[in-house]
Design a protein around this motif. Sequence first.
Motif, PDB file in Angstrom:
ATOM      1  N   ARG A  35      41.189  33.925  21.220  1.00 28.80           N
ATOM      2  CA  ARG A  35      41.671  34.841  20.196  1.00 28.80           C
ATOM      3  C   ARG A  35      43.060  35.304  20.585  1.00 28.80           C
ATOM      4  O   ARG A  35      43.500  35.111  21.716  1.00 28.80           O
ATOM      5  CB  ARG A  35      40.748  36.046  20.062  1.00 28.80           C
ATOM      6  N   GLY A  36      43.753  35.919  19.675  1.00 27.64           N
ATOM      7  CA  GLY A  36      45.093  36.404  19.967  1.00 27.64           C
ATOM      8  C   GLY A  36      45.879  36.605  18.700  1.00 27.64           C
ATOM      9  O   GLY A  36      45.384  36.410  17.594  1.00 27.64           O
ATOM     10  N   GLY A  37      47.141  36.981  18.855  1.00 32.92           N
ATOM     11  CA  GLY A  37      47.986  37.258  17.708  1.00 32.92           C
ATOM     12  C   GLY A  37      48.534  36.012  17.037  1.00 32.92           C
ATOM     13  O   GLY A  37      49.092  36.089  15.969  1.00 32.92           O
ATOM     14  N   LEU A  38      48.398  34.856  17.698  1.00 37.50           N
ATOM     15  CA  LEU A  38      48.954  33.631  17.121  1.00 37.50           C
ATOM     16  C   LEU A  38      48.176  33.193  15.893  1.00 37.50           C
ATOM     17  O   LEU A  38      46.951  33.259  15.875  1.00 37.50           O
ATOM     18  CB  LEU A  38      48.926  32.509  18.158  1.00 37.50           C
ATOM     19  N   GLU A  86      35.972  37.452  13.919  1.00 36.83           N
ATOM     20  CA  GLU A  86      35.541  36.419  12.986  1.00 36.83           C
ATOM     21  C   GLU A  86      36.235  35.095  13.315  1.00 36.83           C
ATOM     22  O   GLU A  86      37.202  35.052  14.065  1.00 36.83           O
ATOM     23  CB  GLU A  86      35.867  36.833  11.548  1.00 36.83           C
ATOM     24  N   ILE A  87      35.718  34.029  12.711  1.00 35.56           N
ATOM     25  CA  ILE A  87      36.264  32.686  12.906  1.00 35.56           C
ATOM     26  C   ILE A  87      37.487  32.519  12.010  1.00 35.56           C
ATOM     27  O   ILE A  87      37.400  32.665  10.795  1.00 35.56           O
ATOM     28  CB  ILE A  87      35.211  31.630  12.539  1.00 35.56           C
ATOM     29  N   ALA A 168      40.426  39.255  15.360  1.00 33.07           N
ATOM     30  CA  ALA A 168      39.824  40.585  15.422  1.00 33.07           C
ATOM     31  C   ALA A 168      39.766  41.185  14.023  1.00 33.07           C
ATOM     32  O   ALA A 168      40.706  41.055  13.236  1.00 33.07           O
ATOM     33  CB  ALA A 168      40.627  41.486  16.352  1.00 33.07           C
ATOM     34  N   VAL A 169      38.644  41.835  13.720  1.00 35.16           N
ATOM     35  CA  VAL A 169      38.456  42.494  12.432  1.00 35.16           C
ATOM     36  C   VAL A 169      38.666  43.984  12.612  1.00 35.16           C
ATOM     37  O   VAL A 169      38.028  44.613  13.458  1.00 35.16           O
ATOM     38  CB  VAL A 169      37.045  42.235  11.867  1.00 35.16           C
ATOM     39  N   SER A 170      39.594  44.543  11.841  1.00 37.97           N
ATOM     40  CA  SER A 170      39.879  45.963  11.955  1.00 37.97           C
ATOM     41  C   SER A 170      38.698  46.793  11.496  1.00 37.97           C
ATOM     42  O   SER A 170      38.043  46.489  10.502  1.00 37.97           O
ATOM     43  CB  SER A 170      41.112  46.325  11.123  1.00 37.97           C
ATOM     44  N   ALA A 171      38.415  47.854  12.246  1.00 44.00           N
ATOM     45  CA  ALA A 171      37.315  48.750  11.870  1.00 44.00           C
ATOM     46  C   ALA A 171      37.610  49.466  10.566  1.00 44.00           C
ATOM     47  O   ALA A 171      36.711  49.944   9.883  1.00 44.00           O
ATOM     48  CB  ALA A 171      37.087  49.778  12.983  1.00 44.00           C
TER      49      ALA A 171
END
Length: 222
Positions: A35-38, A86-87, A168-171
């Motif tokens: 995962r990451g910002g890319l 998530e994917i 990442a899914v924001s809360a």
Amino acid sequence: MEAGTEDPGLTRRPTLASSWDAPCGALTQSLFLSRGGLGAGEFDWEELLEPPAPGQDLVILKRSPNSQDENPCFLYLNFDPTGGEEIASIGILSSARNMEVYLREEYCGTSRGKNVCTLLDNSKYEKIILFKKYLKLESSTHACKIKLLSFGEKQCIFISKVVVHMRAVSANSSPSSSALGSRIDLYRVQTIMESTGSQLLPGVQQLMDMVRFQQRVNQKKK
């Protein structure tokens, strides 16, 4: 993330299963996460889907001998919907040239493979050609299925690795879900839809699952 390693920030692993027979736990060993910002377009799939190291075992998926129909080969990828990730994109290195990705029963896209290398199957002295393919999903999801295609009339498929790029899914992605969940009987809504023969769109179903989870959280707080 380098090929063959896992991002240490991931705390919950997806589950990976197949519609064809596979050795117990073998598919899990072929699953690599990152995962990451890319974005997927910036993701180095060429490196992640490079040929396997010498001596590395491949996972063999075998068509059931009792199958009397076409029995296509599907991979089922599932991630905890409450895990916060998530994917976003999927890459596979396998002897199946192409793949199709589905969100529930909705077609998401096709990826056509590129020849990476040729290996020798020591058990039968046959050549195994591995193809790499990857696909960025238009919208991230916590579950999908992958149909492996173009492997001739062979009764088995060799898997080297399955790479999943997570997002990442924001809360706060759905700030009104708590209030919405407190007012709507989602089970009644789904029952009414099913009684009319209608099916929920995948995005609607995901929203309902999320609101249903929020309802359970709110009940525990009371």
